[in-house]
Design a protein around this motif. Structure first.
Motif, PDB file in Angstrom:
ATOM      1  N   LEU A   1       0.812  -1.226   0.000  1.00  0.00           N
ATOM      2  CA  LEU A   1       0.000   0.000   0.000  1.00  0.00           C
ATOM      3  C   LEU A   1       0.838   1.265   0.000  1.00  0.00           C
ATOM      4  O   LEU A   1       0.479   2.256  -0.625  1.00  0.00           O
ATOM      5  N   THR A   2       1.925   1.245   0.743  1.00  0.00           N
ATOM      6  CA  THR A   2       2.738   2.442   0.910  1.00  0.00           C
ATOM      7  C   THR A   2       4.176   2.125   0.496  1.00  0.00           C
ATOM      8  O   THR A   2       4.526   0.967   0.337  1.00  0.00           O
ATOM      9  N   PRO A   3       5.011   3.164   0.330  1.00  0.00           N
ATOM     10  CA  PRO A   3       6.412   2.881   0.043  1.00  0.00           C
ATOM     11  C   PRO A   3       7.004   2.030   1.153  1.00  0.00           C
ATOM     12  O   PRO A   3       6.807   2.325   2.328  1.00  0.00           O
ATOM     13  N   GLY A   4       7.712   0.999   0.782  1.00  0.00           N
ATOM     14  CA  GLY A   4       8.266   0.113   1.807  1.00  0.00           C
ATOM     15  C   GLY A   4       8.127  -1.312   1.357  1.00  0.00           C
ATOM     16  O   GLY A   4       7.813  -1.583   0.208  1.00  0.00           O
ATOM     17  N   GLY A   5       8.381  -2.242   2.278  1.00  0.00           N
ATOM     18  CA  GLY A   5       8.280  -3.646   1.932  1.00  0.00           C
ATOM     19  C   GLY A   5       9.209  -4.474   2.786  1.00  0.00           C
ATOM     20  O   GLY A   5       9.752  -3.985   3.776  1.00  0.00           O
ATOM     21  N   GLY A   6       9.373  -5.716   2.374  1.00  0.00           N
ATOM     22  CA  GLY A   6      10.103  -6.665   3.204  1.00  0.00           C
ATOM     23  C   GLY A   6      11.532  -6.269   3.476  1.00  0.00           C
ATOM     24  O   GLY A   6      12.016  -6.381   4.599  1.00  0.00           O
TER      25      GLY A   6
END
Lengths: 117, 242
Positions: free
Chosen positions: B131-136
């Motif tokens: 959904l937003t900037p970012g991740g694992g």
């Protein structure tokens, strides 16, 4: 040619200069990291389109017309991969530096002549 | 002197080599065809609001699996190279070591305050990767930085290697298992449509993407914590461990 890609290329040259002139292994590794960062900047700047927003569909981007409102998501994805790999490589290089220091008690690249011709 | 001359020549030649490339980078007016296809079909096909995430986790999922593998091998290499055999003589061996100084009040209290917040933030980043900037990867790094803070603040802190390797192996295993499930239940390896896509833009959407990214986050977090732990081991602690 954008400012970001120019800074990226400048960083690549600075890092190459650092890798070629420094004697300390840690500094050579830092030079490699600077090259790495420069390449990331160049890649991100390739995917940038002026006046557009981040490739995330939210209130700022219309889902149906997303293709005309967002910047290229692929360079971002590539750079994310490149950052992670760069981190792994840097960690591994620093480990080699530790290991070399254990063997010879020296971080000066001139003390390692085995691969020199 | 002559070496410096050659270095300058090399750098100049390299600059000359990349100069045409630099000139040719003109801002695009339109997205490249592949990117346009991702932007047009991605949201409806995969249900992820963050197109970078849908490229990384699903369209280019196999590359990401390779990336995680590279990170794993690098971690293994760090652990392997920094291990210590009993007969190894290190510079400074036999010199009496000072007992490590306890962390200052500022660092100690600051880490107590920040550690839970950083952990929570890391989990938030990888849960909201679609959904937003970012991740694992980003979330995993934040978690590893929380662990680094803990290691800096507590001299006596010991990593529980059993839990770390258990979490790391299991998350890697389930990542591949979900990929194989995609082969059986959906269109291909690492396809996220093995689960319902849900309502676009909510936390429980985009099929398996949040699950895959959570697994990646746990794996990256534990791997980097492992690297930090290996690099931190002082001589005395390694002797205790052996």
């Amino acid at each position: 040619m954008s400012l970001v890609s120019f800074i990226g290329f400048a960083l690549i040259l600075v890092g190459l200069w650092g890798m070629l002139t420094r004697k300390n292994i840690i500094r050579i590794i830092i030079g490699f990291s600077i090259i790495d960062t420069g390449i990331h900047l160049v890649m991100v700047s390739i995917g940038y389109l002026p006046g557009r927003t981040a490739p995330i569909i939210n209130s700022a981007v219309d889902k149906a017309q997303a293709a005309s409102q967002i910047v290229d998501p692929i360079p971002s994805a590539l750079v994310l991969t490149a950052i992670v790999i760069g981190l792994a490589i840097t960690a591994l290089m620093l480990t080699y530096a530790v290991r070399m220091y254990r063997e010879r008690t020296s971080l000066n690249i001139d003390d390692y002549k085995e691969l020199k011709w | 002197m002559i070496k410096k001359f050659f270095t300058i020549i090399t750098v100049l030649l390299f600059a000359l080599m990349v100069l045409p490339l630099l000139r040719q980078i003109a801002p695009f007016e339109e997205l490249a065809p592949v990117a346009a296809a991702y932007a047009e079909q991605g949201p409806d096909q995969l249900g992820a609001a963050n197109l970078v995430t849908s490229v990384i986790v699903t369209y280019r999922g196999l590359d990401t699996l390779g990336e995680v593998t590279v990170l794993f091998i690098a971690t293994a290499g760090v652990g392997f190279l920094l291990r210590r055999d009993e007969e190894d003589q290190l510079p400074g061996d036999g010199v009496p070591r000072e007992t490590p100084r306890e962390a200052s009040e500022l660092l100690g209290s600051g880490s107590m305050l920040l550690f839970p917040l950083l952990m929570l933030f890391g989990v938030y980043i990888f849960l909201h990767g679609h959904l937003t900037p970012g991740g694992g990867f980003q979330g995993g790094v934040v978690i590893a930085s929380a662990m680094l803070l803990l290691m800096l603040a507590r001299v006596s802190f010991h990593l529980n290697h059993l839990i770390i390797s258990l979490v790391e192996s299991l998350s890697g295993f389930f990542y591949v298992a979900i990929g194989v499930l995609g082969l059986i239940l959906a269109a291909g390896f690492l396809d996220n449509r093995i689960l319902p896509l849900g309502e676009f833009g909510t936390l429980l959407s985009a099929g398996a993407i949040p699950i895959i990214y959570s697994l990646v986050g746990l794996k990256v977090g534990t791997e980097l914590t492992n690297v930090l732990g290996t690099m931190r081991l002082t001589r005395t602690q390694q002797e205790e461990d052996v």
